[in-house]
Design an enzyme around this catalytic site. Structure first.
Site, short mmCIF file in Angstrom:
data_model
loop_
_atom_site.label_atom_id
_atom_site.label_comp_id
_atom_site.label_asym_id
_atom_site.label_seq_id
_atom_site.Cartn_x
_atom_site.Cartn_y
_atom_site.Cartn_z
N SER A 183 0.78 -1.09 0.10
CA SER A 183 -0.03 -0.01 0.06
C SER A 183 0.83 1.23 0.06
O SER A 183 1.47 1.33 0.91
CB SER A 183 -1.09 0.06 1.27
OG SER A 183 -1.32 1.38 1.49
N HIS A 195 -1.09 -1.12 -4.08
CA HIS A 195 -2.43 -0.76 -3.41
C HIS A 195 -2.28 0.44 -3.54
O HIS A 195 -1.55 1.05 -2.87
CB HIS A 195 -2.75 -1.57 -2.40
CG HIS A 195 -3.90 -1.27 -1.61
ND1 HIS A 195 -4.99 -2.04 -2.14
CD2 HIS A 195 -4.45 -0.45 -0.58
CE1 HIS A 195 -6.10 -1.88 -1.29
NE2 HIS A 195 -5.70 -0.88 -0.52
N ASP A 244 -4.78 3.72 -2.00
CA ASP A 244 -5.79 4.11 -0.97
C ASP A 244 -6.07 5.56 -1.28
O ASP A 244 -5.25 6.41 -1.07
CB ASP A 244 -5.20 3.99 0.59
CG ASP A 244 -4.90 2.61 0.81
OD1 ASP A 244 -6.15 1.89 0.73
OD2 ASP A 244 -3.94 2.24 1.16
N MET A 274 -8.65 8.37 -0.26
CA MET A 274 -9.63 8.84 0.91
C MET A 274 -10.05 10.31 0.82
O MET A 274 -9.19 11.19 0.11
CB MET A 274 -8.63 8.72 2.09
CG MET A 274 -8.02 7.49 2.49
SD MET A 274 -7.08 7.59 3.94
CE MET A 274 -6.41 5.89 3.95
N HIS A 323 -8.26 1.19 -4.11
CA HIS A 323 -9.10 1.19 -3.10
C HIS A 323 -9.90 2.50 -2.55
O HIS A 323 -9.21 3.44 -2.07
CB HIS A 323 -8.26 0.83 -1.90
CG HIS A 323 -9.35 0.47 -0.55
ND1 HIS A 323 -8.88 0.20 0.85
CD2 HIS A 323 -10.57 0.46 -0.39
CE1 HIS A 323 -9.61 0.22 1.61
NE2 HIS A 323 -10.75 0.45 0.89
N MET A 348 -11.89 4.91 -0.78
CA MET A 348 -12.54 5.28 0.49
C MET A 348 -13.37 6.71 0.31
O MET A 348 -12.84 7.62 0.92
CB MET A 348 -11.55 5.32 1.62
CG MET A 348 -11.21 3.71 2.03
SD MET A 348 -9.58 3.58 2.90
CE MET A 348 -8.51 3.60 1.47
N MET A 406 -11.56 -5.58 5.04
CA MET A 406 -10.93 -4.65 5.81
C MET A 406 -10.76 -5.18 7.09
O MET A 406 -11.79 -5.76 7.75
CB MET A 406 -11.58 -3.33 5.95
CG MET A 406 -12.04 -2.46 4.58
SD MET A 406 -10.28 -2.15 3.88
CE MET A 406 -9.47 -1.22 5.44
N ASP A 456 -6.96 -6.31 3.93
CA ASP A 456 -6.27 -5.05 3.88
C ASP A 456 -6.48 -4.45 5.45
O ASP A 456 -7.54 -4.02 5.91
CB ASP A 456 -7.04 -4.07 2.93
CG ASP A 456 -6.43 -2.67 2.90
OD1 ASP A 456 -5.37 -2.51 3.45
OD2 ASP A 456 -6.95 -1.84 2.35
N GLY A 457 -5.37 -4.52 5.92
CA GLY A 457 -4.90 -3.31 7.15
C GLY A 457 -4.40 -4.42 8.39
O GLY A 457 -4.76 -5.44 8.61
C1 DX5 Z 1 -6.67 1.83 5.58
C2 DX5 Z 1 -6.03 1.43 4.02
C3 DX5 Z 1 -4.83 0.21 4.13
C4 DX5 Z 1 -3.58 0.71 4.60
C5 DX5 Z 1 -2.76 -0.40 4.95
O1 DX5 Z 1 -7.43 2.47 5.53
O2 DX5 Z 1 -7.04 0.94 3.23
O3 DX5 Z 1 -4.50 0.00 2.69
O4 DX5 Z 1 -2.89 1.54 4.09
O5 DX5 Z 1 -1.70 -0.15 5.95
P1 DX5 Z 1 -1.10 -0.92 7.34
O6 DX5 Z 1 -0.80 -2.20 6.30
O7 DX5 Z 1 -0.28 -0.16 7.72
O8 DX5 Z 1 -2.34 -1.48 8.01
ZN ZN Z 2 -6.58 -0.14 1.28
#
Ligand code: DX5
Ligand code: ZN
Length: 218
Positions: free
Chosen positions: A8, A33, A35, A37, A66, A68, A137, A175-176
């Site tokens: 990510s 990946h 992210d 947001m 991804h 969000m 998640m 993920d996470g």
């Molecule tokens: C959280 C993200 C994840 C995050 C993962 O909202 O969707 O993709 O970047 O990071 P780690 O592996 O540090 O939890």
């Molecule tokens: Zn993510």
């Protein structure tokens, strides 16, 4: 289905993005990946299609995006132009989910649905036949570096069983909070793609990515 480490980018050093991408590529990583947001659906803002478009000419990594983002359909064409191959939307963030999945497919991208930790696997029932990927998640979305929620393991097993029953080659992604200490449990529960941010990017990105790759037998 082949297991993939999907680093990510959120945890990368944005001042040294070129080096960070080169480091994961040297380790044999093929998927990234991304992210996105919006500061609405989640309490954080990251980056959008403009930044992703700048990365595209410099790498062949598969862009696993991804979103969000609340009601993100208006952004789908921009992500397609930016070179994203797969868009995952949140079940909790989209009112007309079936239409959104069709819109992503019509733009020539693969489509996924992400479930927050409190959202049960059962909500997938009517949309599963239309999906290329399900993202479970294993933290509440919004931030990297959080701890893996272990009660997501039975949910991953449940989704895996649903996918197998569907008979379709749907990718299962978690993920996470995934690191070398818990990745085996995630894989054993049935995940194909494992996202890792803070466990890959940080001190020595290439070394960390290589350690994951070896763990996955690559
Ligand atoms: C959280 C993200 C994840 C995050 C993962 O909202 O969707 O993709 O970047 O990071 P780690 O592996 O540090 O939890
Ligand atoms: Zn993510």
């Amino acid at each position: 289905m082949e297991c993939q480490l999907v680093p990510s980018l959120l945890s990368a050093d944005f001042y040294r993005l070129e080096e960070e991408l080169a480091a994961v590529e040297r380790a044999g990583v093929t998927h990234l990946h991304l992210d996105v947001m919006d500061g609405q659906f989640v309490q954080n803002i990251s980056y959008g299609p403009g930044v992703i478009a700048k990365l595209r000419p410099h790498t062949d990594l598969f862009f696993d995006t991804h979103l969000m983002v609340r009601e993100p359909s208006y952004l789908f064409p921009a992500f397609q132009k930016a070179g994203c191959q797969l868009l995952t939307v949140h079940w909790e963030a989209v009112t007309h989910l079936h239409r959104a999945i069709q819109e992503i497919h019509a733009l020539g991208m693969k489509a996924g649905v992400a479930l927050n930790p409190a959202t049960p696997a059962s909500v997938l029932e009517s949309i599963l036949p239309d999906l290329d990927l399900v993202l479970v998640m294993s933290v509440n979305p919004g931030f990297g570096g959080q701890s893996f929620i272990t009660t997501m393991l039975p949910k991953i097993r449940l989704v895996k069983a649903m996918i197998e029953a569907s008979g379709r080659p749907i990718i299962l992604e978690a993920d996470g909070g995934i690191n070398l200490d818990n990745v085996d449990e995630v894989l054993e529960a049935g995940c194909d793609w494992v996202v890792a941010g803070s466990a890959v990017f940080g001190k020595d990105t290439e070394k960390a990515a290589r350690a994951f790759q070896e763990h996955l037998g690559k």
